[in-house]
Design a protein around this motif. Structure first.
Motif, PDB file in Angstrom:
ATOM      1  N   GLY A 147      -9.594 -33.896   4.160  1.00 40.63           N
ATOM      2  CA  GLY A 147      -8.149 -33.946   3.802  1.00 40.63           C
ATOM      3  C   GLY A 147      -8.072 -34.727   2.508  1.00 40.63           C
ATOM      4  O   GLY A 147      -8.619 -35.792   2.273  1.00 40.63           O
ATOM      5  N   ILE A 148      -6.717 -34.242   1.647  1.00 42.85           N
ATOM      6  CA  ILE A 148      -6.686 -34.945   0.455  1.00 42.85           C
ATOM      7  C   ILE A 148      -5.164 -35.314   0.323  1.00 42.85           C
ATOM      8  O   ILE A 148      -4.385 -34.335   0.835  1.00 42.85           O
ATOM      9  CB  ILE A 148      -7.225 -34.378  -0.754  1.00 42.85           C
ATOM     10  N   LEU A 149      -4.747 -36.354  -0.102  1.00 44.71           N
ATOM     11  CA  LEU A 149      -3.631 -36.463  -0.434  1.00 44.71           C
ATOM     12  C   LEU A 149      -3.314 -36.720  -1.706  1.00 44.71           C
ATOM     13  O   LEU A 149      -3.745 -37.888  -2.260  1.00 44.71           O
ATOM     14  CB  LEU A 149      -2.914 -37.564   0.499  1.00 44.71           C
ATOM     15  N   GLY A 150      -2.853 -35.767  -2.503  1.00 42.87           N
ATOM     16  CA  GLY A 150      -2.738 -35.930  -3.894  1.00 42.87           C
ATOM     17  C   GLY A 150      -2.172 -34.819  -4.729  1.00 42.87           C
ATOM     18  O   GLY A 150      -1.252 -34.161  -4.079  1.00 42.87           O
ATOM     19  N   GLY A 151      -2.424 -34.584  -5.905  1.00 38.94           N
ATOM     20  CA  GLY A 151      -1.881 -33.641  -6.925  1.00 38.94           C
ATOM     21  C   GLY A 151      -2.301 -32.321  -6.919  1.00 38.94           C
ATOM     22  O   GLY A 151      -2.531 -31.625  -5.636  1.00 38.94           O
ATOM     23  N   THR A 152      -2.808 -32.097  -8.164  1.00 33.16           N
ATOM     24  CA  THR A 152      -3.381 -30.401  -8.344  1.00 33.16           C
ATOM     25  C   THR A 152      -4.347 -30.053  -7.571  1.00 33.16           C
ATOM     26  O   THR A 152      -5.587 -30.746  -7.586  1.00 33.16           O
ATOM     27  CB  THR A 152      -3.841 -30.504  -9.802  1.00 33.16           C
ATOM     28  N   ILE A 153      -4.364 -29.004  -6.852  1.00 31.30           N
ATOM     29  CA  ILE A 153      -5.545 -28.335  -6.095  1.00 31.30           C
ATOM     30  C   ILE A 153      -5.881 -27.010  -6.827  1.00 31.30           C
ATOM     31  O   ILE A 153      -4.924 -26.059  -6.647  1.00 31.30           O
ATOM     32  CB  ILE A 153      -5.047 -28.203  -4.661  1.00 31.30           C
ATOM     33  N   ASP A 154      -6.882 -26.859  -7.440  1.00 25.57           N
ATOM     34  CA  ASP A 154      -7.281 -25.632  -7.966  1.00 25.57           C
ATOM     35  C   ASP A 154      -8.585 -25.188  -7.754  1.00 25.57           C
ATOM     36  O   ASP A 154      -9.387 -25.880  -6.841  1.00 25.57           O
ATOM     37  CB  ASP A 154      -7.005 -25.730  -9.563  1.00 25.57           C
ATOM     38  N   GLU A 155      -9.162 -24.302  -8.259  1.00 24.17           N
ATOM     39  CA  GLU A 155     -10.541 -23.536  -7.942  1.00 24.17           C
ATOM     40  C   GLU A 155     -11.642 -24.677  -7.918  1.00 24.17           C
ATOM     41  O   GLU A 155     -12.334 -24.787  -7.445  1.00 24.17           O
ATOM     42  CB  GLU A 155     -10.803 -22.379  -8.532  1.00 24.17           C
ATOM     43  N   GLU A 156     -11.323 -25.110  -9.131  1.00 23.24           N
ATOM     44  CA  GLU A 156     -12.388 -26.315  -9.681  1.00 23.24           C
ATOM     45  C   GLU A 156     -12.484 -27.427  -8.357  1.00 23.24           C
ATOM     46  O   GLU A 156     -13.690 -27.586  -8.234  1.00 23.24           O
ATOM     47  CB  GLU A 156     -12.133 -26.833 -11.106  1.00 23.24           C
ATOM     48  N   LEU A 157     -11.291 -27.899  -8.137  1.00 21.38           N
ATOM     49  CA  LEU A 157     -11.430 -28.932  -7.053  1.00 21.38           C
ATOM     50  C   LEU A 157     -11.938 -28.518  -5.795  1.00 21.38           C
ATOM     51  O   LEU A 157     -12.799 -29.079  -5.220  1.00 21.38           O
ATOM     52  CB  LEU A 157      -9.963 -29.630  -7.023  1.00 21.38           C
ATOM     53  N   LEU A 158     -11.479 -27.356  -5.415  1.00 17.74           N
ATOM     54  CA  LEU A 158     -11.994 -26.599  -4.113  1.00 17.74           C
ATOM     55  C   LEU A 158     -13.382 -26.165  -4.227  1.00 17.74           C
ATOM     56  O   LEU A 158     -14.067 -26.655  -3.105  1.00 17.74           O
ATOM     57  CB  LEU A 158     -10.997 -25.323  -4.078  1.00 17.74           C
ATOM     58  N   ALA A 213     -15.328 -29.085  -3.002  1.00 19.44           N
ATOM     59  CA  ALA A 213     -14.806 -29.763  -1.692  1.00 19.44           C
ATOM     60  C   ALA A 213     -15.065 -28.945  -0.504  1.00 19.44           C
ATOM     61  O   ALA A 213     -14.309 -28.356  -0.074  1.00 19.44           O
ATOM     62  CB  ALA A 213     -13.329 -30.131  -1.857  1.00 19.44           C
ATOM     63  N   PRO A 214     -16.511 -28.698  -0.185  1.00 16.59           N
ATOM     64  CA  PRO A 214     -16.776 -27.739   0.816  1.00 16.59           C
ATOM     65  C   PRO A 214     -16.065 -27.953   2.208  1.00 16.59           C
ATOM     66  O   PRO A 214     -15.984 -27.063   3.002  1.00 16.59           O
ATOM     67  CB  PRO A 214     -18.182 -27.682   0.762  1.00 16.59           C
ATOM     68  N   ARG A 215     -15.740 -29.254   2.540  1.00 17.97           N
ATOM     69  CA  ARG A 215     -15.356 -29.595   3.870  1.00 17.97           C
ATOM     70  C   ARG A 215     -13.974 -29.636   3.914  1.00 17.97           C
ATOM     71  O   ARG A 215     -13.186 -30.137   4.960  1.00 17.97           O
ATOM     72  CB  ARG A 215     -15.924 -31.107   4.141  1.00 17.97           C
ATOM     73  N   LEU A 216     -13.298 -29.523   2.936  1.00 20.14           N
ATOM     74  CA  LEU A 216     -11.797 -29.596   2.888  1.00 20.14           C
ATOM     75  C   LEU A 216     -11.061 -28.766   3.716  1.00 20.14           C
ATOM     76  O   LEU A 216     -11.260 -27.589   3.511  1.00 20.14           O
ATOM     77  CB  LEU A 216     -11.264 -29.557   1.278  1.00 20.14           C
ATOM     78  N   ARG A 217     -10.315 -29.158   4.429  1.00 26.78           N
ATOM     79  CA  ARG A 217      -9.356 -28.488   5.241  1.00 26.78           C
ATOM     80  C   ARG A 217      -7.800 -28.528   5.025  1.00 26.78           C
ATOM     81  O   ARG A 217      -7.183 -27.446   5.027  1.00 26.78           O
ATOM     82  CB  ARG A 217      -9.430 -28.636   6.769  1.00 26.78           C
ATOM     83  N   VAL A 218      -7.322 -29.573   4.556  1.00 24.95           N
ATOM     84  CA  VAL A 218      -5.846 -29.673   4.278  1.00 24.95           C
ATOM     85  C   VAL A 218      -5.551 -30.783   2.987  1.00 24.95           C
ATOM     86  O   VAL A 218      -6.269 -31.568   2.652  1.00 24.95           O
ATOM     87  CB  VAL A 218      -5.283 -30.618   5.516  1.00 24.95           C
ATOM     88  N   ALA A 219      -4.739 -29.944   2.321  1.00 23.57           N
ATOM     89  CA  ALA A 219      -4.278 -30.727   1.134  1.00 23.57           C
ATOM     90  C   ALA A 219      -2.635 -31.077   1.203  1.00 23.57           C
ATOM     91  O   ALA A 219      -2.040 -29.936   1.439  1.00 23.57           O
ATOM     92  CB  ALA A 219      -4.445 -29.905  -0.136  1.00 23.57           C
ATOM     93  N   SER A 220      -2.536 -32.215   1.105  1.00 20.07           N
ATOM     94  CA  SER A 220      -0.980 -32.630   1.362  1.00 20.07           C
ATOM     95  C   SER A 220      -0.385 -33.299   0.052  1.00 20.07           C
ATOM     96  O   SER A 220      -1.024 -33.784  -0.663  1.00 20.07           O
ATOM     97  CB  SER A 220      -0.883 -33.904   2.276  1.00 20.07           C
TER      98      SER A 220
END
Ligand code: NAD
Ligand code: DGY
Length: 327
Positions: free
Chosen positions: A50-61, A64-71
């Motif tokens: 999980g991430i609580l933060g700002g910009t979520i884009d292809e580079e970040l994703l 982040a292979p385990r990421l499930r939720v962006a808040s």
């Protein structure tokens, strides 16, 4: 080893919110002013769920292979690349409702300030320009009460603005949105209309839509040309809903009387932006929701959303990604 999900928080949170997240996650916080530098985020997000933060884009994703939720601790989520999130199966959450009144208060403040020239005339007094013998007519503004307000984007915040404008200032209300709302028509004696009609008839025009591919530059030269030369234009949505160059031109050419702006194309807006040297334009540094109470409520909700979404509970999931959540 902790079985709690790994959570990355990229900006400072109130202590009580950190305590809550610590109960539910194995957290990495950022406790400095500003937000975590991008290079640090890209490094630390590698094992986050999980991430609580700002910009979520292809580079970040892609880091982040385990990421499930962006808040996000905001109601607007135009900083989410929704297609990329969908293709990585990442759910996004946001913070509606808790900031409606605070943002609506600020919009009324912008209307009053631009219409009655509060910021401009405050400077006039402080600079010693107020002297005996002025007739006063040069200090005249535009009435807010009994004027016609046109709200573009009659959503949660739009309705909070409507309530203040109609019940507090006896304004007549027009609105343009994706669809008419019977309850709005009845409660506020409001009238839904097409955008062009709203622009032609309103004394105050407020843009309150989200920034989406459809609303990018929703207001441009053609739209400014339709407005009354006495109109006051307010934008508290996102800078890019308006063509800023067209706004500058409209103000320079006297096509509209003034503006109140909480948002800009580039934020922070460069000091040489011509809007900043126009006395009939009130400018603010994107502070629509910026009160201690409301920002705290937003942070709490963003944290709760993250924990709930990670655990399959109830969260404010962004509309476009709701179908990613199993029923
Ligand atoms: N200045 C600030 O600090 C600040 C604070 C909060 C929100 N905002 C901005 O305000 C936006 C609105 O927030 P909200 O909670 O009221 O959202 P909302 O979803 O409740 O309302 C948005 C309204 O805009 C309408 N809309 C969408 N696309 C449209 C289009 N193409 N044409 C006409 N209408 C359209 C929708 O139908 C909806 O009624 C946020 O997305 C955010 O960008 C800014
Ligand atoms: O979208 C929002 O919530 C604001 O712009 C940030 O406070």
């Amino acid at each position: 080893m902790s079985t709690k999900p790994k959570i990355l928080v990229t900006h400072k949170l109130p202590e009580t919110v950190q305590d809550y997240l610590n109960l539910h996650g194995d957290c990495t916080f950022w406790n400095q002013e500003g937000s975590m530098p991008r290079s640090v985020i890209l490094d630390k997000v590698s094992d986050a769920e999980g991430i609580l933060g700002g910009t979520i884009d292809e580079e970040l994703l892609s880091c982040a292979p385990r990421l499930r939720v962006a808040s996000t601790s905001s109601v607007g989520y135009n900083h989410f690349d929704l297609d990329a999130m969908r293709s990585h199966g990442v759910i996004g959450t946001h913070t509606p409702y808790v900031l409606d009144s605070t943002v609506a208060d600020l919009v009324l403040a912008l209307m009053l300030s631009a219409g009655r020239r509060i910021a401009e005339l405050d400077a006039y007094v402080k600079q010693g320009k107020w002297q005996k013998g002025t007739s006063g007519t040069e200090l005249f503004g535009v009435d807010v009460h009994h004027s016609t307000l046109g709200i573009i984007g009659m959503g949660r915040i739009g309705e909070a603005i409507a309530k203040r404008a109609v019940f507090g200032f006896d304004m007549n209300l027009l609105y343009h949105s994706r669809r008419p709302k019977k309850e709005v028509d009845e409660r506020f004696h409001a009238r839904f209309c097409e955008l062009d009609e709203l622009l032609c008839e309103s004394d105050y025009i407020v843009v309150m839509t989200p920034l989406t591919p459809e609303t990018k530059h929703l207001i441009g030269e053609e739209q400014f040309n339709l407005m009354k030369s006495s109109a006051i234009f307010i934008n508290a949505s996102r800078g890019a809903t308006v063509d800023e160059q067209a706004l500058i031109k409209a103000l320079q050419q006297g096509k509209i009387r003034g503006a109140g702006l909480d948002v800009f194309d580039i934020e922070p807006t460069p000091v040489d932006n011509p809007l900043l040297s126009m006395p009939n334009v009130v400018t603010l540094p994107h502070i629509g929701s910026a009160t201690a109470r409301t920002r705290n409520d937003m942070a709490e909700l963003a944290a709760r959303n993250l924990v709930e979404a990670l655990n399959g509970g109830q969260a404010y999931i962004v509309q476009e990604l709701k179908d990613l959540v199993p029923n």
